[in-house]
Scaffold this motif. Structure first.
Motif, mmCIF file in Angstrom:
data_model
loop_
_atom_site.group_PDB
_atom_site.id
_atom_site.type_symbol
_atom_site.label_atom_id
_atom_site.label_comp_id
_atom_site.label_asym_id
_atom_site.label_seq_id
_atom_site.Cartn_x
_atom_site.Cartn_y
_atom_site.Cartn_z
ATOM 1 N N ILE A 1 40.495 49.383 -3.516
ATOM 2 C CA ILE A 1 41.834 50.138 -3.731
ATOM 3 C C ILE A 1 43.116 49.301 -3.649
ATOM 4 O O ILE A 1 43.119 49.103 -2.571
ATOM 5 C CB ILE A 1 41.776 51.380 -2.895
ATOM 6 N N PHE A 2 43.900 49.290 -4.601
ATOM 7 C CA PHE A 2 44.904 48.452 -4.570
ATOM 8 C C PHE A 2 46.123 49.271 -4.229
ATOM 9 O O PHE A 2 46.518 50.329 -4.869
ATOM 10 C CB PHE A 2 45.426 47.784 -5.924
ATOM 11 N N GLY A 3 46.500 49.304 -2.809
ATOM 12 C CA GLY A 3 47.567 50.144 -2.389
ATOM 13 C C GLY A 3 48.878 49.537 -2.713
ATOM 14 O O GLY A 3 49.489 48.543 -2.107
ATOM 15 N N TYR A 4 49.308 50.019 -3.799
ATOM 16 C CA TYR A 4 50.763 49.639 -4.244
ATOM 17 C C TYR A 4 52.093 50.035 -3.466
ATOM 18 O O TYR A 4 52.188 51.193 -3.526
ATOM 19 C CB TYR A 4 51.009 49.972 -5.618
ATOM 20 N N SER B 1 40.793 50.265 -8.200
ATOM 21 C CA SER B 1 41.543 51.158 -8.571
ATOM 22 C C SER B 1 42.909 51.098 -7.834
ATOM 23 O O SER B 1 43.072 50.212 -7.239
ATOM 24 C CB SER B 1 40.905 52.557 -8.369
ATOM 25 N N MET B 2 43.573 52.448 -7.942
ATOM 26 C CA MET B 2 44.990 52.206 -7.505
ATOM 27 C C MET B 2 45.246 53.531 -6.632
ATOM 28 O O MET B 2 44.652 54.407 -6.833
ATOM 29 C CB MET B 2 46.085 52.180 -8.758
ATOM 30 N N ALA B 3 46.209 53.141 -5.420
ATOM 31 C CA ALA B 3 46.695 54.047 -4.716
ATOM 32 C C ALA B 3 48.178 53.686 -4.580
ATOM 33 O O ALA B 3 48.434 52.691 -4.670
ATOM 34 C CB ALA B 3 45.966 54.269 -3.329
ATOM 35 N N ILE B 4 48.860 54.850 -4.136
ATOM 36 C CA ILE B 4 50.324 54.632 -3.743
ATOM 37 C C ILE B 4 50.346 54.395 -2.108
ATOM 38 O O ILE B 4 49.881 55.171 -1.471
ATOM 39 C CB ILE B 4 51.231 55.779 -3.922
ATOM 40 N N ALA B 5 50.583 52.912 -1.586
ATOM 41 C CA ALA B 5 51.030 52.826 -0.440
ATOM 42 C C ALA B 5 52.259 52.975 -0.007
ATOM 43 O O ALA B 5 53.386 52.376 -0.424
ATOM 44 C CB ALA B 5 50.591 51.228 -0.015
ATOM 45 N N ALA B 6 52.527 54.186 0.331
ATOM 46 C CA ALA B 6 54.194 54.753 0.565
ATOM 47 C C ALA B 6 54.634 54.340 2.065
ATOM 48 O O ALA B 6 53.973 54.189 2.933
ATOM 49 C CB ALA B 6 54.012 56.313 0.522
ATOM 50 N N LEU B 7 55.563 53.913 1.918
ATOM 51 C CA LEU B 7 56.585 53.559 3.274
ATOM 52 C C LEU B 7 56.749 54.735 4.142
ATOM 53 O O LEU B 7 56.495 54.791 5.186
ATOM 54 C CB LEU B 7 57.678 53.010 3.071
ATOM 55 N N GLU C 1 60.311 60.159 -3.618
ATOM 56 C CA GLU C 1 60.005 59.628 -4.907
ATOM 57 C C GLU C 1 58.670 58.885 -5.073
ATOM 58 O O GLU C 1 57.823 58.678 -5.934
ATOM 59 C CB GLU C 1 60.972 58.442 -5.078
ATOM 60 N N GLU C 2 58.114 58.408 -3.617
ATOM 61 C CA GLU C 2 56.785 57.788 -3.443
ATOM 62 C C GLU C 2 55.789 58.644 -3.657
ATOM 63 O O GLU C 2 54.876 58.447 -4.623
ATOM 64 C CB GLU C 2 56.639 56.952 -2.087
ATOM 65 N N TRP C 3 56.006 60.006 -3.463
ATOM 66 C CA TRP C 3 54.758 60.899 -3.621
ATOM 67 C C TRP C 3 54.999 61.515 -5.046
ATOM 68 O O TRP C 3 54.062 61.941 -5.595
ATOM 69 C CB TRP C 3 55.099 62.217 -2.368
ATOM 70 N N LEU D 1 50.922 60.081 -11.263
ATOM 71 C CA LEU D 1 49.756 59.421 -11.874
ATOM 72 C C LEU D 1 48.613 59.773 -11.214
ATOM 73 O O LEU D 1 47.525 59.211 -11.528
ATOM 74 C CB LEU D 1 49.882 57.806 -11.265
ATOM 75 N N ASP D 2 48.368 60.808 -10.595
ATOM 76 C CA ASP D 2 47.334 61.237 -9.699
ATOM 77 C C ASP D 2 46.557 60.220 -8.771
ATOM 78 O O ASP D 2 45.243 59.934 -9.030
ATOM 79 C CB ASP D 2 46.393 61.965 -11.051
ATOM 80 N N LEU D 3 47.279 59.796 -8.081
ATOM 81 C CA LEU D 3 46.771 58.782 -7.252
ATOM 82 C C LEU D 3 46.686 59.295 -5.834
ATOM 83 O O LEU D 3 47.577 60.223 -5.398
ATOM 84 C CB LEU D 3 47.624 57.759 -7.346
ATOM 85 N N PRO D 4 45.810 58.577 -4.900
ATOM 86 C CA PRO D 4 46.001 59.077 -3.452
ATOM 87 C C PRO D 4 47.132 58.187 -2.970
ATOM 88 O O PRO D 4 47.740 57.405 -3.286
ATOM 89 C CB PRO D 4 44.870 58.766 -2.929
ATOM 90 N N VAL D 5 47.600 58.818 -1.623
ATOM 91 C CA VAL D 5 48.515 58.214 -1.061
ATOM 92 C C VAL D 5 48.147 57.735 0.360
ATOM 93 O O VAL D 5 47.388 58.583 1.072
ATOM 94 C CB VAL D 5 49.615 59.127 -0.630
ATOM 95 N N THR D 6 48.476 56.480 0.886
ATOM 96 C CA THR D 6 48.019 55.867 2.192
ATOM 97 C C THR D 6 49.403 55.403 2.682
ATOM 98 O O THR D 6 50.169 54.830 2.215
ATOM 99 C CB THR D 6 47.247 54.837 2.148
ATOM 100 N N ALA D 7 49.885 56.239 3.882
ATOM 101 C CA ALA D 7 51.206 55.579 4.497
ATOM 102 C C ALA D 7 50.845 55.529 6.077
ATOM 103 O O ALA D 7 50.088 56.060 6.850
ATOM 104 C CB ALA D 7 51.889 57.022 4.136
ATOM 105 N N HIS D 8 51.878 54.985 6.589
ATOM 106 C CA HIS D 8 51.939 54.450 8.066
ATOM 107 C C HIS D 8 52.795 55.639 8.543
ATOM 108 O O HIS D 8 53.908 55.687 8.769
ATOM 109 C CB HIS D 8 52.617 53.340 8.515
ATOM 110 N N LEU D 9 52.059 56.642 9.148
ATOM 111 C CA LEU D 9 52.296 57.994 9.786
ATOM 112 C C LEU D 9 51.747 58.327 11.161
ATOM 113 O O LEU D 9 50.540 58.129 11.099
ATOM 114 C CB LEU D 9 52.016 59.017 8.857
#
Length: 426
Positions: free
Chosen positions: A147-150, A178-184, A196-198, A204-212
């Motif tokens: 999963i490419f976390g963009y 596949s793709m995910a959004i790597a959100a700051l 904006e990230e979410w 794009l109907d993508l999952p989110v991974t974030a440092h939280l």
């Protein structure tokens, strides 16, 4: 194509880790077709003799900055603040697209070599479109399931436009990557930028991974409140380094359908906080393992399983003695798959799932005479035990050797890149 894995000591992980004993696994069309004793041979099938080997689902790394393979062990004693300054502030800006390619290819092959068949590449080196394209190309060429976390690294006003381009150009069709959004996320950037990230992820109907949850209790509470207030406390969200959440906050994450990514070695070494493997699982949150970065930690799953096992079992007053070796294995396989959104695809030997499999040698002094195969995987195995690896039914490693790449050439490219990115700058 049909592959028959014969006479292995088979370990499944769903719903809980269990040792089937000496049975066979039949793979057809890249999928697990049957698991059972004495399966008949199929004409024309590839037969893998797994006698004396442990057969289990491939490992899942839910958060790894793969591009950093060329700066391994560059800062073994660094703190989190030092990491931000040295790695992200000083070294990352010197990366060229070809350096990202070299790091991602070598890092992904390192995963396969160590039995990690699924990788979430949390890629925060997207300074130009060429950097991004190189990262994705390397993942595809490696043969790993990824999963490419963009994580957008250019001007924030270009986030939506560039994110759409990456999605449309690279992920328009199904495949191993596949793709995910790597959100700051709201603990690092402004709330407006986080929205904006979410927004891009939802469009794009993508999952989110974030440092939280990894900075401090106040920041964790504020960030979680932001997600809740904006309707973002939702499924398909991975909370990386979630160490500072209370048990009640972890239950909120569980109820929302989110997952947690734990980096037990980096979190201790960098001073991020005591890993929450046991607390998160007790709260009902699917909990996974993350290598994070090889700049100051090992790159294999065996090290993480052992570390998490020891840290949980070593909690004061025996509080962690309920954490078992099989819990660590579950985190490394099916729970990791659930966290990255692939729980119905990989992570166990359920019939119909993709055949991402690892065969571990037991005929070594470090693995011989192991009475509990699950205990042996978690407490005794290391990368030298990884004999054979399959991804989607395709053999990518056999007899201890990667099959699809000239490793010498990959390492030479990585060495050249390492010299370039660490060279003094005037």
């Amino acid at each position: 194509m049909t592959t028959l894995i014969k006479n292995g000591i088979v370990v499944d992980t769903e719903p809980e880790p269990v040792v089937f004993g000496q049975v066979d696994v039949r793979v057809e069309g890249g999928l697990i077709a049957e698991v059972g004793p004495d399966l008949p041979e199929v004409p024309g099938a590839e037969v893998i003799d797994a006698t004396g080997m442990i057969v289990l689902p491939g490992f899942v790394d839910s958060h790894r900055h793969t591009w950093q393979a060329g700066i391994r062990a560059i800062a073994p004693d660094i703190t989190f603040g030092g990491y931000l300054q040295r790695i992200l502030g000083e070294l990352a800006p010197g990366y060229r697209p070809e350096d990202v390619y070299a790091g991602n290819l070598a890092g992904a092959l390192e995963c396969l070599d160590a039995g990690i068949t699924t990788l979430l590449d949390w890629s925060h080196v997207q300074f130009t479109p060429e950097h991004t394209d190189s990262a994705v190309r390397a993942l595809r060429e490696s043969g790993i399931r990824a999963i490419f976390g963009y994580c957008h690294g250019g001007p924030r006003e270009n986030l939506l436009k560039e994110g759409r381009r990456v999605h449309d150009e690279h992920f328009g069709t199904a495949g191993l990557v596949s793709m995910a959004i790597a959100a700051l996320g709201p603990e690092i950037v402004s709330e407006e930028d986080a929205l904006e990230e979410w927004r891009l992820a939802r469009e794009l109907d993508l999952p989110v991974t974030a440092h939280l949850g990894g900075h401090n209790r106040e920041s964790a509470t504020k960030g979680l409140a932001f997600l809740s207030a904006n309707g973002l406390l939702a499924p398909r969200t991975t909370y990386v380094h979630a160490n500072h959440y209370s048990d009640d906050q972890l239950k909120l994450i569980a109820d929302s359908g989110g997952g947690v990514s734990v980096s037990p070695i980096d979190e201790m070494a960098l001073g991020i906080g005591y890993p929450i493997s046991g607390r998160a699982r007790a709260a009902g949150v699917p909990t996974s393992f993350s290598i994070d970065t090889v700049t100051c930690a090992p790159g294999d799953m065996f090290s993480l399983m052992r570390t998490a096992f020891a840290l949980e079992r070593g909690r004061p007053d025996g509080q962690g003695l309920g954490f078992r070796a099989r819990d660590a294995l579950r985190m490394a396989t099916i729970e990791g798959a659930e966290v990255v959104g692939l729980g119905d695809t990989v992570g166990s030997l359920r019939v119909g799932k993709q055949a991402d499999l690892v065969l571990l040698r037991t005929g070594t002094l470090g693995m011989a005479a192991a009475h509990d195969p699950i205990g042996a995987v978690v407490l005794n195995a290391d990368t030298s035990a990884v004999d054979t690896v399959l991804v989607a039914g395709q053999t990518v490693k056999r007899d201890g050797r990667l099959l699809r790449h000239d490793v010498t050439e990959v390492l030479a490219r990585l060495a050249e890149s390492a010299r370039a990115v660490t060279a003094p700058r005037s």
